[in-house]
Design a protein around this motif. Structure first.
Motif, PDB file in Angstrom:
ATOM      1  N   ALA A  25      -3.875  -8.637   9.630  1.00 26.77           N
ATOM      2  CA  ALA A  25      -3.780  -7.228   9.232  1.00 26.77           C
ATOM      3  C   ALA A  25      -3.566  -7.129   7.719  1.00 26.77           C
ATOM      4  CB  ALA A  25      -2.641  -6.531   9.985  1.00 26.77           C
ATOM      5  N   GLY A  26      -2.662  -7.937   7.196  1.00 27.20           N
ATOM      6  CA  GLY A  26      -2.423  -7.934   5.750  1.00 27.20           C
ATOM      7  C   GLY A  26      -3.674  -8.326   4.977  1.00 27.20           C
ATOM      8  N   ALA A  27      -4.365  -9.338   5.468  1.00 23.88           N
ATOM      9  CA  ALA A  27      -5.584  -9.799   4.795  1.00 23.88           C
ATOM     10  C   ALA A  27      -6.675  -8.731   4.852  1.00 23.88           C
ATOM     11  CB  ALA A  27      -6.066 -11.101   5.435  1.00 23.88           C
ATOM     12  N   TYR A  28      -6.760  -8.034   5.973  1.00 21.22           N
ATOM     13  CA  TYR A  28      -7.755  -6.949   6.102  1.00 21.22           C
ATOM     14  C   TYR A  28      -7.503  -5.850   5.067  1.00 21.22           C
ATOM     15  CZ  TYR A  28      -9.837  -2.597   7.664  1.00 21.22           C
ATOM     16  OH  TYR A  28     -10.520  -1.404   7.684  1.00 21.22           O
ATOM     17  N   LEU A  29      -6.248  -5.474   4.899  1.00 21.63           N
ATOM     18  CA  LEU A  29      -5.921  -4.420   3.938  1.00 21.63           C
ATOM     19  C   LEU A  29      -6.378  -4.801   2.533  1.00 21.63           C
ATOM     20  CD1 LEU A  29      -2.304  -3.519   5.126  1.00 21.63           C
ATOM     21  CD2 LEU A  29      -4.411  -2.239   5.565  1.00 21.63           C
ATOM     22  N   ALA A  30      -6.392  -6.105   2.270  1.00 24.71           N
ATOM     23  CA  ALA A  30      -6.800  -6.600   0.960  1.00 24.71           C
ATOM     24  C   ALA A  30      -8.299  -6.868   0.883  1.00 24.71           C
ATOM     25  CB  ALA A  30      -6.027  -7.875   0.642  1.00 24.71           C
ATOM     26  N   GLY A  31      -9.034  -6.554   1.937  1.00 25.91           N
ATOM     27  CA  GLY A  31     -10.487  -6.651   1.871  1.00 25.91           C
ATOM     28  C   GLY A  31     -11.122  -7.819   2.604  1.00 25.91           C
ATOM     29  N   LYS A  32     -10.313  -8.627   3.297  1.00 28.91           N
ATOM     30  CA  LYS A  32     -10.889  -9.753   4.029  1.00 28.91           C
ATOM     31  C   LYS A  32     -11.472  -9.282   5.365  1.00 28.91           C
ATOM     32  CE  LYS A  32      -9.614 -12.932   1.092  1.00 28.91           C
ATOM     33  NZ  LYS A  32     -10.619 -13.550   0.224  1.00 28.91           N
TER      34      LYS A  32
ATOM     35  N   ILE B 223      -6.651  -1.049  12.502  1.00 28.38           N
ATOM     36  CA  ILE B 223      -7.046  -2.242  11.757  1.00 28.38           C
ATOM     37  C   ILE B 223      -7.903  -3.127  12.664  1.00 28.38           C
ATOM     38  CG2 ILE B 223      -6.169  -4.382  10.736  1.00 28.38           C
ATOM     39  CD1 ILE B 223      -3.838  -2.758   9.645  1.00 28.38           C
TER      40      ILE B 223
END
Lengths: 199, 172
Positions: free
Chosen positions: B64-71, B98
């Protein structure tokens, strides 16, 4: 001292760091460091993992997790994962009030379980208890400058100041504002509406 | 019909290639014996960021954290691990909308001894949570299924599951 006293102290030092928070700490942090770079989590325990995901994906950005003892203990298995990735830009703050504050104040196991020993055992090279406001701030600034994965833990009294402004965001708005903030500050597109996708 | 070839290394290469064609670049994993070659292939691929996990639920948070950063994120786990993740999938993935592509090894699938209890609850739980899911049995459908599932995840901003069978993994 309460968590709020510590948060207030580092609000300026945190500059444009991304923050991930849990429980009552969110309202306090938003009050002292209002920013679209603040994210409030909903899954007890995952504050450190979500922050770690951000830190791994954005190694040049500082990421701060505002963890609590209940959440920390629930996600112990996340610590070795974080330590193995070892993101130097990740500052893990633990405010240990020994209770599940947001759930009515029942005791956690943290008066018996030592969070710093747990973090070190999981592989964190830098983990320490601090005992005063001055020590806390100094440890925070040092972790920032050293750029090494660090857990800073502090025992605090439960409770928070009255009349803190309520958060007006739901999770979806929080997410979009957070992502738009990242787009603006990272100068790159992240959100990708389906009709515009190349996939 | 030709029998599936028992070649887990080749199957793993096909799956990792399929993930990359679907745009995935960040993969969290927790092993099942049947997916060892897939995880090995993720680990050695230079274009994929690999995060090995200790428990699947933290992987939902990390992704989830990585997705927020564009991954573009995927998690590879067994169906028992999916069950371990249900709270995070609800209160992080669903609540914040997400997406995540879940590659789930289908222990207890038809013909699989020893895991029928787990196999029995897998699809009903996926359904109860509102996750679309696809059982992947044929290697020639890997690319299309992974790409399609990732489009669905990305577009619906929800988790989507692809259940991997022994046959598609090239294992006994």
């Amino acid at each position: 001292m309460q968590r709020y006293d510590y948060l207030k102290l580092i609000a300026d030092d945190a500059k444009d760091a991304l923050s991930v928070s849990t429980g009552w700490a969110s309202r306090e942090w938003w009050a002292v460091r209002p920013s679209d770079g603040n994210l409030k989590t909903r899954t007890l325990g995952l504050v450190s993992s979500i922050a770690a995901g951000l830190a791994i994906a954005l190694p040049h950005r500082k990421v701060i997790a505002l963890d609590g003892d209940g959440a920390f203990l629930m996600n112990l298995c996340g610590l070795p994962t974080i330590a193995q990735q070892n993101p130097g830009n990740f500052i893990h703050l633990l405010f240990d009030n020994e209770v599940y504050e947001a759930s009515g104040g029942t005791a956690t196991a943290s008066r018996h379980a030592d969070a710093v020993i747990l973090a070190k055992g999981a592989g964190y090279r830098n983990a320490k208890w601090v005992k005063s406001l001055e020590e806390f701030r100094a440890a925070f600034v040092r972790a920032w400058q050293q750029n090494e994965l660090t857990l800073i833990a502090v025992k605090v009294e439960p409770g928070q100041p009255k009349n803190l402004p309520a958060l007006k965001l739901d999770e979806i708005e929080n997410k979009y504002r957070f992502m738009r903030y990242l787009e603006a500050t990272e100068k790159k597109g992240i959100l990708n509406p389906g009709f515009d996708s190349k996939l | 019909m030709a029998m599936a070839i028992e070649d887990p290394i080749n199957a793993a290469a096909l799956i990792v290639a399929g993930l990359k064609k679907a745009g995935i670049n960040f993969v969290a994993t927790l092993p099942d014996e049947k997916m060892l070659e897939v995880i090995r292939a993720v680990e050695t691929d230079k274009e994929l960021k690999h995060v090995p996990l200790c428990r699947e639920e933290e992987g939902i948070g990390i992704c989830a954290g990585a997705y927020l950063a564009g991954k573009k994120t995927a998690i590879i786990m067994q169906n028992a691990g999916f069950l371990n993740s249900c709270n995070a999938l609800t209160t992080t993935s669903l609540q914040f909308q997400i997406p995540i592509l879940m590659l789930i090894y289908y222990a207890g699938d038809i013909g699989d001894r020893g895991f029928t209890t787990l196999g029995s609850v897998t699809e009903p739980v996926l359904q109860a949570m509102g996750f679309r899911s696809y059982v992947l049995r044929r290697q020639e459908e890997i690319d299309e299924t992974l790409r399609g599932a990732q489009i669905l995840a990305d577009d619906s901003k929800k988790p989507v599951a692809v259940l991997l069978t022994k046959r598609v993994l090239g294992v006994k």
